[in-house]
Each structure stands twice: as C-alpha cells, then as structure tokens.
Scaffold this motif. Structure first.
Motif, mmCIF file in Angstrom:
data_model
loop_
_atom_site.group_PDB
_atom_site.id
_atom_site.type_symbol
_atom_site.label_atom_id
_atom_site.label_comp_id
_atom_site.label_asym_id
_atom_site.label_seq_id
_atom_site.Cartn_x
_atom_site.Cartn_y
_atom_site.Cartn_z
ATOM 1 N N UNK A 45 11.712 9.113 -14.342
ATOM 2 C CA UNK A 45 10.896 7.862 -14.406
ATOM 3 C C UNK A 45 11.070 7.175 -13.101
ATOM 4 N N UNK A 46 12.285 7.101 -12.667
ATOM 5 C CA UNK A 46 12.543 6.250 -11.507
ATOM 6 C C UNK A 46 11.956 7.272 -10.070
ATOM 7 N N UNK A 47 11.961 8.523 -10.152
ATOM 8 C CA UNK A 47 11.533 9.240 -9.321
ATOM 9 C C UNK A 47 10.011 9.106 -9.037
ATOM 10 N N UNK A 48 9.343 9.060 -10.407
ATOM 11 C CA UNK A 48 7.836 8.621 -10.379
ATOM 12 C C UNK A 48 7.459 7.655 -9.833
ATOM 13 N N UNK A 49 7.953 6.644 -10.380
ATOM 14 C CA UNK A 49 7.941 5.176 -9.644
ATOM 15 C C UNK A 49 8.038 5.329 -8.235
ATOM 16 N N UNK A 50 8.987 5.540 -7.684
ATOM 17 C CA UNK A 50 9.246 5.817 -6.232
ATOM 18 C C UNK A 50 8.005 6.415 -5.473
ATOM 19 N N UNK A 51 7.583 7.766 -6.147
ATOM 20 C CA UNK A 51 6.743 8.660 -5.620
ATOM 21 C C UNK A 51 5.305 7.877 -5.709
ATOM 22 N N UNK A 52 4.989 7.308 -6.779
ATOM 23 C CA UNK A 52 3.505 6.537 -6.694
ATOM 24 C C UNK A 52 3.620 5.562 -5.562
ATOM 25 N N UNK A 53 4.563 4.709 -5.705
ATOM 26 C CA UNK A 53 4.644 3.542 -4.411
ATOM 27 C C UNK A 53 4.736 4.343 -3.119
ATOM 28 N N UNK A 54 5.532 5.547 -2.884
ATOM 29 C CA UNK A 54 5.391 5.992 -1.456
ATOM 30 C C UNK A 54 4.084 6.577 -1.244
ATOM 31 N N UNK A 55 3.383 7.399 -2.242
ATOM 32 C CA UNK A 55 2.163 7.869 -1.995
ATOM 33 C C UNK A 55 0.907 6.946 -1.901
ATOM 34 N N UNK A 56 1.076 5.996 -2.588
ATOM 35 C CA UNK A 56 0.078 4.923 -2.487
ATOM 36 C C UNK A 56 0.091 4.187 -0.958
ATOM 37 N N UNK A 57 1.238 4.098 -0.103
ATOM 38 C CA UNK A 57 1.243 3.587 0.974
ATOM 39 C C UNK A 57 0.341 4.821 2.132
ATOM 40 N N UNK A 58 0.234 5.888 1.616
ATOM 41 C CA UNK A 58 -0.445 6.735 2.746
ATOM 42 C C UNK A 58 -1.744 6.568 2.696
#
Length: 70
Positions: A45-58
């Motif tokens: 869950x922590x990885x998914x939250x980080x990945x969503x935020x990271x990819x949303x900035x691209x």
C-alpha cells in the motif's frame, strides 16, 4: 531510474520488516502469518501510494491554459 530504485528500496524494506517480525514476534504459525500478511499489505500500500503520486507528476491531468494575448 528513480522509479526502479525506489521500488527496490520498498522491496528491501518489506523483506527486512518481514524477517524482523519473524524473529521478534514468534508466537505461533497463525500469528506469524498474520504479522507477515500485515507487513506485506502495508508495504504494498505504501509503494502504491508513492507510485501513484510519482507517476501523476509525469503527465499531469491539469494543463495550464494560455491566454491568446500571451
């Protein structure tokens, strides 16, 4: 590069946390399974939250609107 490195960091932290729970909280097979399940779920869950935020900035959904005069 940043996505892969941080994903590997999350995997390593999840493995270390699982080993610590296995060593420190050895109370029986059902408790060990519960602890392992909670750690894996929290890590994912922590990885998914980080990945969503990271990819949303691209590629952000909101694009600045330029005026005709500019």
């Amino acid at each position: 590069m940043g996505f892969l490195v941080t994903t590997l960091i999350f995997i390593v932290v999840g493995i270390i946390a699982s080993l610590c729970a296995r060593i420190c909280c050895n109370r029986g097979p059902s408790a060990n399974l519960l602890h392992l399940t909670l750690i894996i779920t929290a890590t994912v869950c922590c990885w998914m939250m980080w990945a969503i935020v990271y990819l949303a900035q691209m590629k952000p959904l909101i694009v600045p609107i330029l005026n005709e005069t500019e």
